[in-house]
Scaffold this motif. Structure first.
Motif, short mmCIF file in Angstrom:
data_model
loop_
_atom_site.label_atom_id
_atom_site.label_comp_id
_atom_site.label_asym_id
_atom_site.label_seq_id
_atom_site.Cartn_x
_atom_site.Cartn_y
_atom_site.Cartn_z
N ILE A 8 0.87 -1.17 0.00
CA ILE A 8 0.00 0.00 0.00
C ILE A 8 0.91 1.23 0.00
O ILE A 8 1.77 1.34 0.86
CB ILE A 8 -0.91 0.01 1.25
CG1 ILE A 8 -1.81 -1.22 1.25
CG2 ILE A 8 -1.74 1.29 1.29
CD1 ILE A 8 -2.62 -1.39 2.51
N PRO A 9 0.76 2.13 -0.96
CA PRO A 9 1.63 3.32 -0.99
C PRO A 9 1.54 4.12 0.31
O PRO A 9 0.47 4.25 0.89
CB PRO A 9 1.09 4.14 -2.16
CG PRO A 9 0.19 3.24 -2.93
CD PRO A 9 -0.23 2.14 -2.02
N VAL A 10 2.69 4.63 0.73
CA VAL A 10 2.77 5.41 1.96
C VAL A 10 2.85 6.89 1.60
O VAL A 10 3.62 7.27 0.72
CB VAL A 10 4.02 5.00 2.78
CG1 VAL A 10 4.15 5.84 4.02
CG2 VAL A 10 3.96 3.53 3.12
N ILE A 11 2.05 7.70 2.25
CA ILE A 11 2.06 9.14 2.02
C ILE A 11 2.62 9.80 3.27
O ILE A 11 2.16 9.54 4.38
CB ILE A 11 0.64 9.67 1.73
CG1 ILE A 11 0.07 8.96 0.50
CG2 ILE A 11 0.67 11.18 1.52
CD1 ILE A 11 -1.40 9.23 0.26
N ARG A 12 3.61 10.66 3.11
CA ARG A 12 4.23 11.36 4.24
C ARG A 12 3.84 12.83 4.24
O ARG A 12 3.66 13.43 3.18
CB ARG A 12 5.74 11.23 4.19
CG ARG A 12 6.19 9.79 4.34
CD ARG A 12 7.66 9.70 4.65
NE ARG A 12 8.06 8.32 4.80
CZ ARG A 12 8.09 7.69 5.97
NH1 ARG A 12 7.76 8.32 7.07
NH2 ARG A 12 8.47 6.43 6.03
N ALA A 13 3.71 13.39 5.43
CA ALA A 13 3.36 14.80 5.57
C ALA A 13 4.56 15.66 5.17
O ALA A 13 5.68 15.39 5.58
CB ALA A 13 2.94 15.09 7.00
N TYR A 20 -7.69 14.59 8.75
CA TYR A 20 -8.96 14.07 9.22
C TYR A 20 -9.48 12.98 8.29
O TYR A 20 -9.07 12.88 7.14
CB TYR A 20 -10.00 15.18 9.35
CG TYR A 20 -10.57 15.65 8.03
CD1 TYR A 20 -11.81 15.21 7.60
CD2 TYR A 20 -9.85 16.50 7.20
CE1 TYR A 20 -12.33 15.62 6.38
CE2 TYR A 20 -10.35 16.90 5.99
CZ TYR A 20 -11.59 16.46 5.58
OH TYR A 20 -12.09 16.85 4.37
N CYS A 21 -10.39 12.16 8.83
CA CYS A 21 -11.05 11.13 8.04
C CYS A 21 -12.41 11.67 7.64
O CYS A 21 -13.21 12.04 8.50
CB CYS A 21 -11.20 9.85 8.86
SG CYS A 21 -12.12 8.56 8.01
N SER A 22 -12.67 11.71 6.35
CA SER A 22 -13.95 12.25 5.86
C SER A 22 -15.11 11.30 6.12
O SER A 22 -16.26 11.69 5.99
CB SER A 22 -13.85 12.58 4.38
OG SER A 22 -13.55 11.41 3.65
N ILE A 23 -14.81 10.06 6.51
CA ILE A 23 -15.88 9.08 6.78
C ILE A 23 -16.31 9.13 8.24
O ILE A 23 -17.48 9.29 8.55
CB ILE A 23 -15.44 7.66 6.36
CG1 ILE A 23 -15.19 7.65 4.85
CG2 ILE A 23 -16.47 6.62 6.77
CD1 ILE A 23 -14.56 6.39 4.32
N PRO A 43 -6.42 6.86 2.97
CA PRO A 43 -5.55 7.82 3.67
C PRO A 43 -6.35 9.00 4.22
O PRO A 43 -7.30 9.45 3.58
CB PRO A 43 -4.56 8.29 2.60
CG PRO A 43 -4.64 7.27 1.53
CD PRO A 43 -6.00 6.68 1.58
N MET A 44 -5.95 9.47 5.39
CA MET A 44 -6.61 10.65 5.96
C MET A 44 -6.24 11.86 5.12
O MET A 44 -5.18 11.90 4.48
CB MET A 44 -6.19 10.81 7.41
CG MET A 44 -6.67 9.64 8.28
SD MET A 44 -6.17 9.76 9.99
CE MET A 44 -7.49 10.79 10.61
N GLU A 45 -7.10 12.87 5.12
CA GLU A 45 -6.92 14.05 4.27
C GLU A 45 -6.47 15.24 5.10
O GLU A 45 -6.93 15.42 6.23
CB GLU A 45 -8.24 14.39 3.59
CG GLU A 45 -8.78 13.26 2.74
CD GLU A 45 -10.17 13.54 2.21
OE1 GLU A 45 -10.60 14.70 2.21
OE2 GLU A 45 -10.83 12.58 1.80
#
Length: 48
Positions: A8-13, A20-23, A43-45
């Motif tokens: 699963i691709p990892v996204i870094r800040a 936040y989680c939109s769900i 991924p959280m936004e």
């Protein structure tokens, strides 16, 4: 043993930010360089 690419691709800040989680509307603070976590299957936004 060397690790390959994650499945699963990892996204870094890029900077300190709040995500936040939109769900489920969970909110977290992440620091620059930390992995942006996944929540509810995606991924959280970043909050803007």
């Amino acid at each position: 043993m060397e690790l390959g690419k994650p499945l699963i691709p990892v996204i870094r800040a890029e900077e300190d930010e709040t995500v936040y989680c939109s769900i489920c509307h969970k909110v977290l603070d992440v620091k620059a360089g930390e992995v942006i976590p996944r929540c509810c299957g995606k991924p959280m936004e970043p909050m803007k």
